[in-house]
Design an enzyme around this catalytic site. Structure first.
Site, PDB file in Angstrom:
ATOM      1  N   ASN A 171      41.397  62.862 -88.390  1.00 54.90           N
ATOM      2  CA  ASN A 171      41.448  61.543 -87.947  1.00 54.90           C
ATOM      3  C   ASN A 171      42.319  61.437 -86.549  1.00 54.90           C
ATOM      4  O   ASN A 171      42.715  62.487 -86.085  1.00 54.90           O
ATOM      5  CB  ASN A 171      41.840  60.446 -88.930  1.00 54.90           C
ATOM      6  CG  ASN A 171      43.390  60.727 -89.335  1.00 54.90           C
ATOM      7  OD1 ASN A 171      44.222  61.000 -88.385  1.00 54.90           O
ATOM      8  ND2 ASN A 171      43.368  60.735 -90.494  1.00 54.90           N
ATOM      9  N   ASP A 224      41.216  60.117 -96.783  1.00 54.60           N
ATOM     10  CA  ASP A 224      41.073  59.669 -98.325  1.00 54.60           C
ATOM     11  C   ASP A 224      39.785  60.355 -98.922  1.00 54.60           C
ATOM     12  O   ASP A 224      39.794  60.266-100.208  1.00 54.60           O
ATOM     13  CB  ASP A 224      40.491  58.001 -98.156  1.00 54.60           C
ATOM     14  CG  ASP A 224      41.697  57.374 -97.561  1.00 54.60           C
ATOM     15  OD1 ASP A 224      42.744  57.266 -98.057  1.00 54.60           O
ATOM     16  OD2 ASP A 224      41.614  56.283 -96.910  1.00 54.60           O
ATOM     17  N   LYS A 276      29.826  79.677 -91.989  1.00 51.07           N
ATOM     18  CA  LYS A 276      29.401  78.918 -91.013  1.00 51.07           C
ATOM     19  C   LYS A 276      28.268  78.166 -91.302  1.00 51.07           C
ATOM     20  O   LYS A 276      27.338  78.856 -91.532  1.00 51.07           O
ATOM     21  CB  LYS A 276      29.675  79.342 -89.683  1.00 51.07           C
ATOM     22  CG  LYS A 276      29.317  78.498 -88.546  1.00 51.07           C
ATOM     23  CD  LYS A 276      29.259  78.958 -87.092  1.00 51.07           C
ATOM     24  CE  LYS A 276      28.632  78.117 -86.037  1.00 51.07           C
ATOM     25  NZ  LYS A 276      28.517  78.488 -84.998  1.00 51.07           N
ATOM     26  N   PHE A 318      52.871  53.247 -95.068  1.00 49.48           N
ATOM     27  CA  PHE A 318      52.131  52.644 -93.741  1.00 49.48           C
ATOM     28  C   PHE A 318      50.781  51.909 -93.979  1.00 49.48           C
ATOM     29  O   PHE A 318      50.319  52.672 -94.847  1.00 49.48           O
ATOM     30  CB  PHE A 318      52.110  53.656 -92.498  1.00 49.48           C
ATOM     31  CG  PHE A 318      53.315  53.728 -91.803  1.00 49.48           C
ATOM     32  CD1 PHE A 318      54.463  54.200 -92.464  1.00 49.48           C
ATOM     33  CD2 PHE A 318      53.124  53.125 -90.378  1.00 49.48           C
ATOM     34  CE1 PHE A 318      55.742  54.104 -91.508  1.00 49.48           C
ATOM     35  CE2 PHE A 318      54.503  53.240 -89.638  1.00 49.48           C
ATOM     36  CZ  PHE A 318      55.473  53.623 -90.266  1.00 49.48           C
ATOM     37  N   LYS A 334      48.142  47.212-101.128  1.00 52.65           N
ATOM     38  CA  LYS A 334      48.596  48.828-101.062  1.00 52.65           C
ATOM     39  C   LYS A 334      50.015  48.894-101.677  1.00 52.65           C
ATOM     40  O   LYS A 334      50.372  49.671-102.395  1.00 52.65           O
ATOM     41  CB  LYS A 334      48.302  49.225 -99.667  1.00 52.65           C
ATOM     42  CG  LYS A 334      47.028  49.799 -99.325  1.00 52.65           C
ATOM     43  CD  LYS A 334      46.802  50.459 -97.970  1.00 52.65           C
ATOM     44  CE  LYS A 334      45.375  50.389 -97.749  1.00 52.65           C
ATOM     45  NZ  LYS A 334      45.044  50.782 -96.442  1.00 52.65           N
ATOM     46  N   LYS A 380      50.733  50.991-104.855  1.00 54.53           N
ATOM     47  CA  LYS A 380      51.287  52.233-104.831  1.00 54.53           C
ATOM     48  C   LYS A 380      52.741  52.233-105.277  1.00 54.53           C
ATOM     49  O   LYS A 380      53.682  53.015-105.168  1.00 54.53           O
ATOM     50  CB  LYS A 380      51.266  52.975-103.399  1.00 54.53           C
ATOM     51  CG  LYS A 380      49.712  53.187-102.941  1.00 54.53           C
ATOM     52  CD  LYS A 380      49.568  53.560-101.787  1.00 54.53           C
ATOM     53  CE  LYS A 380      48.224  53.500-101.289  1.00 54.53           C
ATOM     54  NZ  LYS A 380      47.670  54.925-100.513  1.00 54.53           N
TER      55      LYS A 380
HETATM   56  O1  PMT Z   1      50.328  59.334 -85.662  1.00 48.98           O
HETATM   57  P1  PMT Z   1      50.399  58.323 -84.599  1.00 48.98           P
HETATM   58  O2  PMT Z   1      49.079  58.659 -83.585  1.00 48.98           O
HETATM   59  O3  PMT Z   1      51.568  57.939 -84.240  1.00 48.98           O
HETATM   60  O4  PMT Z   1      49.725  56.930 -85.455  1.00 48.98           O
HETATM   61  C1  PMT Z   1      50.473  56.096 -86.282  1.00 48.98           C
HETATM   62  C2  PMT Z   1      49.761  55.853 -87.539  1.00 48.98           C
HETATM   63  C3  PMT Z   1      48.720  54.578 -86.855  1.00 48.98           C
HETATM   64  C4  PMT Z   1      49.013  57.257 -88.087  1.00 48.98           C
HETATM   65  C5  PMT Z   1      50.618  55.441 -88.625  1.00 48.98           C
HETATM   66  O5  PMT Z   1      51.320  54.053 -88.032  1.00 48.98           O
HETATM   67  C6  PMT Z   1      50.100  54.747 -89.853  1.00 48.98           C
HETATM   68  O6  PMT Z   1      49.553  53.742 -89.839  1.00 48.98           O
HETATM   69  N1  PMT Z   1      50.016  55.693 -90.754  1.00 48.98           N
HETATM   70  C7  PMT Z   1      49.283  55.447 -92.050  1.00 48.98           C
HETATM   71  C8  PMT Z   1      47.952  55.836 -91.778  1.00 48.98           C
HETATM   72  C9  PMT Z   1      47.112  55.484 -93.193  1.00 48.98           C
HETATM   73  O7  PMT Z   1      46.626  56.485 -93.629  1.00 48.98           O
HETATM   74  O8  PMT Z   1      47.095  54.435 -93.982  1.00 48.98           O
HETATM   75  P2  PMT Z   1      46.470  54.257 -95.293  1.00 48.98           P
HETATM   76  O9  PMT Z   1      46.507  52.691 -95.207  1.00 48.98           O
HETATM   77  O10 PMT Z   1      45.133  54.927 -95.149  1.00 48.98           O
HETATM   78  O11 PMT Z   1      47.341  54.778 -96.144  1.00 48.98           O
HETATM   79  C10 PMT Z   1      48.324  53.739 -96.940  1.00 48.98           C
HETATM   80  C11 PMT Z   1      49.534  54.787 -97.368  1.00 48.98           C
HETATM   81  O12 PMT Z   1      49.171  55.884 -98.088  1.00 48.98           O
HETATM   82  C12 PMT Z   1      50.052  55.465 -96.107  1.00 48.98           C
HETATM   83  O13 PMT Z   1      51.449  55.562 -95.960  1.00 48.98           O
HETATM   84  C13 PMT Z   1      49.402  56.776 -96.119  1.00 48.98           C
HETATM   85  O14 PMT Z   1      50.382  58.185 -95.888  1.00 48.98           O
HETATM   86  C14 PMT Z   1      49.412  57.088 -97.754  1.00 48.98           C
HETATM   87  N2  PMT Z   1      48.279  58.127 -98.452  1.00 48.98           N
HETATM   88  C15 PMT Z   1      47.044  57.503 -98.097  1.00 48.98           C
HETATM   89  C16 PMT Z   1      45.947  58.298 -98.785  1.00 48.98           C
HETATM   90  C17 PMT Z   1      46.234  59.300 -99.450  1.00 48.98           C
HETATM   91  N3  PMT Z   1      45.477  60.200-100.052  1.00 48.98           N
HETATM   92  N4  PMT Z   1      47.587  59.927 -99.730  1.00 48.98           N
HETATM   93  C18 PMT Z   1      48.492  58.818 -99.080  1.00 48.98           C
HETATM   94  O15 PMT Z   1      49.890  59.302 -99.397  1.00 48.98           O
END
Ligand code: PMT
Length: 405
Positions: A212, A281, A291, A327, A341, A345
Site C-alpha cells: 500500500n 489485511d 515468475k 491507528f 476498531k 482490538k
Molecule cells: O506511513 P505514512 O505515509 O506516514 O502514512 C501514515 C498512515 C496513514 C499509514 C498512518 O497514519 C495510519 O493511519 N496507519 C494505520 C493504517 C491502517 O492499516 O489502518 P487499519 O485501519 O487498516 O488498521 C487498524 C490498526 O490495526 C492499525 O493500527 C494497524 O497497524 C493494525 N493492524 C491492521 C491489520 C493487521 N493485519 N494487523 C494490524 O495490526
C-alpha cells in the site's frame, strides 16, 4: 514546539578544536542558529589555523573567543559561559583535546571553560583512525564517559589523510539530532515503546507483491520524537526509503507475518505499543514460487486474511499495564469505524486518520486526526506536521500512563 524538539531559546556553546573537520563545525553552527539556538563559539588557537574566527562570528552573530588574554575576553567568561548555557558541544574534539579534558587540564579558554561547566557536555571526537583506535585515546574517551560527558561515536569512511575507518566527524545533521535529544525534556525516560511503521509487503511471485501507499513517515516521526524524549524505542518497520532515527532499535520486516513475529517477540517488556503501520489485511493464499508468465487471458489471485497483529496484542492485554495505541486509516465513516476498531482490538486509544484528504494520511508531510479514547472521549486535533502530531500523541500517551498508575 519546533521541528527539532525544543531548541528555540536554548543556549549552546560550540567548542572547536584543531582538526581538519573544523570546517564542518561551521555548518553545525549554521544549523543551530537556524533552529533558534543562541549559539556561541569558543576555539582553540590551533582551530583558528583551520577556520578563521570571523567565519563563526558571521554565522553565529556572536563574538568568538579563542584567546584567553584578549582584552575583548572578560576575565570571568571562562567560568560563566559553561554555567549559563544548556549544552557545550566539542566538535571536532581532537585526540589532544580529549586527553586534556580526561586529565582535567585547563591551559586555554576552551579547556578551562569545560572544567568549570555545569552544562551537559557532548564530545564529538574526529581524528585519524589509528589515532582513534590508540589505547590511550580509547582510555581517555572512557574517562570522559565516566565523568558524565556524552561521547558520540565518530563515523567511518574516507578520512582527510586518505585512509578508511572510524574517525570522521559525524555529519552536522547527525550531531544536531543528538543535540536536540540532549536539549529535549526527557519525560518519557521511564518508558519502553514499540512502534510500527510503513506498509507490509506480500509476495504474489518472486518478482511481484501486494502493498500500500504508506511511506513510514508517521511511524518514523513517532519513533524519533519518543527517542528524543528519552524513551527506549523499538521501531518495527516495513519497507520504506527512510533512515531510522538515531537512538532507536530498528527491526526491518517485509511481510505481515514477519512484522507479527517481531512485534510479539519484542513487545513483551514494552510499556506502550503504537501501531502506525499500514498492515495488509489480505495476502495471496498461494504465492507462486516461479515468475507468473504473461498469457493473453485474465486470471485471479486468491487472497486470504493476514493475522491481525494489534487484535492479537489486545486480546492478551486484558487487565495488563501495557498501553495499546492503534491507528485507523479510513476514507469514510471515520469515527464510527475507528470506535469499532478500538473496541474490537481492545485498545486504550485509536488515532482516526481521514486518508481521503491530500494533506493527511499516506505519504504526506502533515496529518489531520481525531483521537478516540477507551472511555469514549473524542479529541479533534488541528492539521500539523507529522512530527508535531507525534509529540501531541506522546503527550496523550504519557497522561494515560500516569492515570493508570
Ligand atoms: O506511513 P505514512 O505515509 O506516514 O502514512 C501514515 C498512515 C496513514 C499509514 C498512518 O497514519 C495510519 O493511519 N496507519 C494505520 C493504517 C491502517 O492499516 O489502518 P487499519 O485501519 O487498516 O488498521 C487498524 C490498526 O490495526 C492499525 O493500527 C494497524 O497497524 C493494525 N493492524 C491492521 C491489520 C493487521 N493485519 N494487523 C494490524 O495490526
Amino acid at each position: 514546539m519546533d521541528e527539532q524538539g525544543q531548541m528555540t531559546g536554548k543556549k549552546v556553546i560550540v567548542g572547536v578544536t584543531g582538526g581538519i573537520a573544523a570546517y564542518k563545525a561551521a555548518e553545525l553552527v549554521r544549523l543551530l542558529v537556524r533552529s533558534g539556538v543562541n549559539t556561541h563559539v569558543a576555539m582553540t588557537e590551533h582551530a583558528t589555523k583551520f577556520v578563521a574566527p570571523l567565519t563563526f562570528e558571521a554565522l553565529s552573530g556572536n563574538r568568538v573567543v579563542w584567546d584567553m588574554w584578549s582584552h575583548e575576553t572578560s576575565p570571568m567568561d571562562h567560568i560563566h559561559w559553561g554555567q549559563e548555557s544548556d549544552l557545550v558541544v566539542i566538535a571536532p574534539a581532537t585526540a589532544n583535546f580529549v586527553a586534556k579534558m580526561a586529565n582535567g587540564m585547563g591551559d586555554d579558554f576552551l579547556s578551562t571553560m569545560v572544567l568549570a561547566a555545569t552544562a551537559k557536555i557532548l564530545v564529538c571526537p574526529a581524528m585519524n583512525t589509528r589515532m582513534y583506535m590508540n589505547g590511550a585515546v580509547q582510555r581517555n574517551l572512557r574517562e570522559l564517559k565516566d565523568l558524565g560527558m556524552v561521547v558520540m561515536d565518530p563515523s567511518a569512511g574516507e578520512l582527510a589523510c586518505r585512509t578508511e575507518g572510524p574517525g570522521r566527524l559525524p555529519e552536522p545533521e547527525e550531531i544536531m539530532d543528538r543535540i536536540s535529544m540532549l536539549l529535549s525534556t526527557q519525560d518519557l525516560a521511564d518508558l519502553k515503546i514499540l512502534i510500527t511503521a510503513g506498509p507490509t509487503r506480500e509476495p504474489i511471485d518472486p518478482v511481484r507483491y501486494l502493498t500500500n501507499r504508506s511511506s513510514g513517515k508517521m511511524g518514523f516521526a513517532l519513533a524519533g520524537a519518543a527517542a528524543m524524549r528519552g524513551a527506549k524505542v523499538v521501531l518495527v518497520s516495513g519497507p520504506t526509503s527512510l533512515c531510522p532515527p538515531s537512538g532507536v532499535t530498528f527491526a526491518p520486516v517485509n511481510t505481515t507475518e514477519e512484522m507479527r513475529r517481531e512485534v510479539l517477540d519484542r513487545s513483551h517488556d514494552c510499556d506502550v505499543v503504537i501501531k502506525a503501520a499500514a498492515v495488509l489485511d489480505y495476502r495471496p493464499k498461494n504465492p507462486s514460487e516461479r515468475k507468473i508468465k504473461k498469457e493473453n487471458r485474465s486470471f485471479s489471485i486468491e487472497l486470504e486474511p493476514t493475522p491481525d497483529i494489534l487484535a492479537e496484542l489486545g486480546s492478551g492485554n486484558r487487565g495488563g499495564r501495557r498501553i495499546l495505541v492503534g491507528f485507523a486509516a479510513e476514507t469514510n465513516d471515520l469515527l464510527a469505524n475507528a470506535k469499532t476498531k478500538l473496541k474490537k482490538k481492545n485498545l486504550d486509544m485509536i488515532v482516526a486518520n481521514d486518508v481521503s484528504r491530500t494533506d493527511a494520511g499516506f505519504d504526506t508531510e502533515t496529518n489531520l486526526v481525531k483521537v478516540v479514547y477507551r472511555g469514549g472521549a473524542i479529541e479533534d486535533l488541528p492539521l500539523m506536521s507529522k512530527r508535531q502530531l507525534a509529540d501531541c500523541l506522546l503527550d496523550r500517551i504519557r497522561k494515560i500512563w500516569e492515570s493508570a498508575k
